[in-house]
Design an enzyme around this catalytic site. Structure first.
Site, PDB file in Angstrom:
ATOM      1  N   ASN A 298       0.797  -1.225   0.000  1.00  0.00           N
ATOM      2  CA  ASN A 298       0.000   0.000   0.000  1.00  0.00           C
ATOM      3  C   ASN A 298       0.829   1.275   0.000  1.00  0.00           C
ATOM      4  O   ASN A 298       2.003   1.289   0.360  1.00  0.00           O
ATOM      5  CB  ASN A 298      -1.009  -0.005   1.154  1.00  0.00           C
ATOM      6  CG  ASN A 298      -0.346   0.065   2.504  1.00  0.00           C
ATOM      7  OD1 ASN A 298       0.297   1.044   2.810  1.00  0.00           O
ATOM      8  ND2 ASN A 298      -0.506  -0.977   3.310  1.00  0.00           N
ATOM      9  N   CYS A 299       0.159   2.323  -0.424  1.00  0.00           N
ATOM     10  CA  CYS A 299       0.791   3.639  -0.549  1.00  0.00           C
ATOM     11  C   CYS A 299       0.056   4.661   0.314  1.00  0.00           C
ATOM     12  O   CYS A 299      -0.285   5.734  -0.151  1.00  0.00           O
ATOM     13  CB  CYS A 299       0.763   4.087  -2.009  1.00  0.00           C
ATOM     14  SG  CYS A 299       1.643   3.006  -3.126  1.00  0.00           S
TER      15      CYS A 299
END
Length: 426
Positions: free
Chosen positions: A241-242
């Site tokens: 994830n970012c």
């Protein structure tokens, strides 16, 4: 289930003509690993660099941080469903290259990657200023979609980390730790007088590059379920994830989850650590209701007395956090929640997007909006091209002298919600 974790203390990392582990020094043939990474046609270029604690080095944009490990005995392999087959892990013997990390960097979405400073005031806020870091900087081929590039970098990181971990297979570890969880009946009999406690871990799963994977499955597609706590130590949970850098859980943190380790430390002494419950963080209300209902049900089925609930990210997931808290408490199970705060730069705003009287035991990882000035570094690994755009920065972040005026939000791990950070309060 019992896992023996052998920690091989890495004393240094150097580039060499031969990749090997010798007397605690990791020798890396960078060309060998460049060829491995470039086998994925979605990655245009890759370069490797080394960053050591105390150096005047800034790494950005940081994507993931991974500790190299290898499965020495027992079923399965590291990162099941990603690199290894999907066999259940968490038992047998695993070796870890301790004190170092593989850091993946490069633009993914360009606004939710982080910064790791190896010295200066920023280093005080990230746990990864204390590790010897082998940094892998990737750039994508032209025209590629962000999610395809994210997956390519994520998988390349796991492949390189596993290859490095293999170097520790036949090495006698410097330190041995053992973690054991009995089955439910055996545990109830063995620790009859102790409170039954579990860990509820909320995994970031809002989609659009806000993803976490469990045995290779996107966590937004799971119903809450139960793991043995040692499964995460073999890479059953990985980051993809970012989200904001300060409170995302890189894969390194899943492997070394501080809540899991602290509960094991008290297991059989002050409490009975029953299970690791994982749940997700959702976008739609019905999904939030479904997952929090299931989580509360599992807590009741396990006959728990208390749980620790940790969050990942902020804002929308605050609703999932409070739903979990309220519904678990309604089952007669005491909760302690771990979160962080977005209380504004002056610290005077509401810290969470949601709240409830049931949430009366809260541990905070810190105020992510706190402003800090990061002095210029002699060397930047990666690029500053996105530093005015990342979450926690502004158009005025990059100063003429190279210093950065930012919120803690930009620093990888600064307000981590499993407690894997450097902030504390007394």
């Amino acid at each position: 289930m019992k896992l023996t974790l052998g920690k091989i203390h890495i004393q240094d990392i150097v580039f060499s003509d031969e990749t090997k582990l010798e007397n605690g020094v990791l020798h890396v043939n960078a060309q060998e690993y460049e060829q491995m990474v470039l086998e994925d046609e979605k990655i245009a270029t890759v370069s490797f660099d080394i960053a050591k604690p105390g150096e005047s080095v800034r790494i950005t944009p940081v994507k993931d941080v991974i500790e190299p490990r290898v499965k020495v005995e027992g079923p399965g392999g590291i990162f099941p469903g990603m690199i290894a087959d999907v066999e259940t892990v968490g038992s047998g013997r695993t070796h870890a290259l301790s004190g170092m990390a593989l850091v993946t960097a490069g633009p993914i979405v360009g606004f939710q990657e982080g910064i790791v400073d190896m010295s200066g005031p920023g280093a005080d806020y990230t746990p990864f200023s204390k590790t010897l870091n082998l940094v892998m900087v990737c750039t994508p081929v032209e025209g590629i979609e962000s999610h395809d590039y994210e997956r390519a970098v994520r998988m390349a990181g796991f492949r390189v980390a596993c290859s490095l971990g293999e170097l520790g297979r036949d090495v006698e570890p410097d330190e041995i730790e053992e973690f054991e969880t009995p089955d439910f009946v055996e545990g109830m009999n063995q620790f009859a007088g102790l409170p039954r406690v579990a860990y509820v871990q909320m995994l970031q799963s809002q989609g659009l590059l806000h993803d976490t994977y469990v045995y290779g499955v996107d966590a937004k597609r799971i119903l809450p379920t139960i793991l043995y706590p040692t499964e995460s130590m073999d890479g059953a949970i990985v980051s993809g994830n970012c989200v904001s850098a300060c409170d995302k859980n890189p894969t390194y943190i899943h492997l070394n989850n501080g809540v899991v380790r602290d509960l094991f430390a008290e297991h059989g002494k002050t409490l009975n650590f029953v299970a690791h419950i994982i749940t997700n963080e959702n976008v739609y209300l019905a999904d939030k209701e479904r997952s929090s209902n299931q989580t509360a049900k599992l807590c009741r089925m396990l006959g728990l007395d208390g749980v620790i609930v940790s969050q990942e990210g902020f804002g929308n997931p605050d609703t999932d956090l409070i739903m979990n808290c309220k519904k678990i408490e309604a089952q007669g199970v005491k909760t302690v929640i771990i979160t962080d705060e977005y209380a504004g730069r002056d610290g005077k705003s509401q810290s969470l997007a949601d709240a409830d009287a049931a949430a009366d035991a809260v541990v905070t990882g810190g105020n992510a909006n706190q402003v800090i000035t990061l002095p210029p570094m002699d060397k930047v690994i990666g690029t500053l091209d996105y530093v005015n755009k990342i979450a926690g920065a502004s158009a005025d972040t990059l100063q003429e002298d190279g210093s950065l005026v930012v919120e803690l939000q930009v620093i990888t791990g600064a307000t981590n919600e499993t407690g894997f950070n450097m902030l504390s309060a007394r």
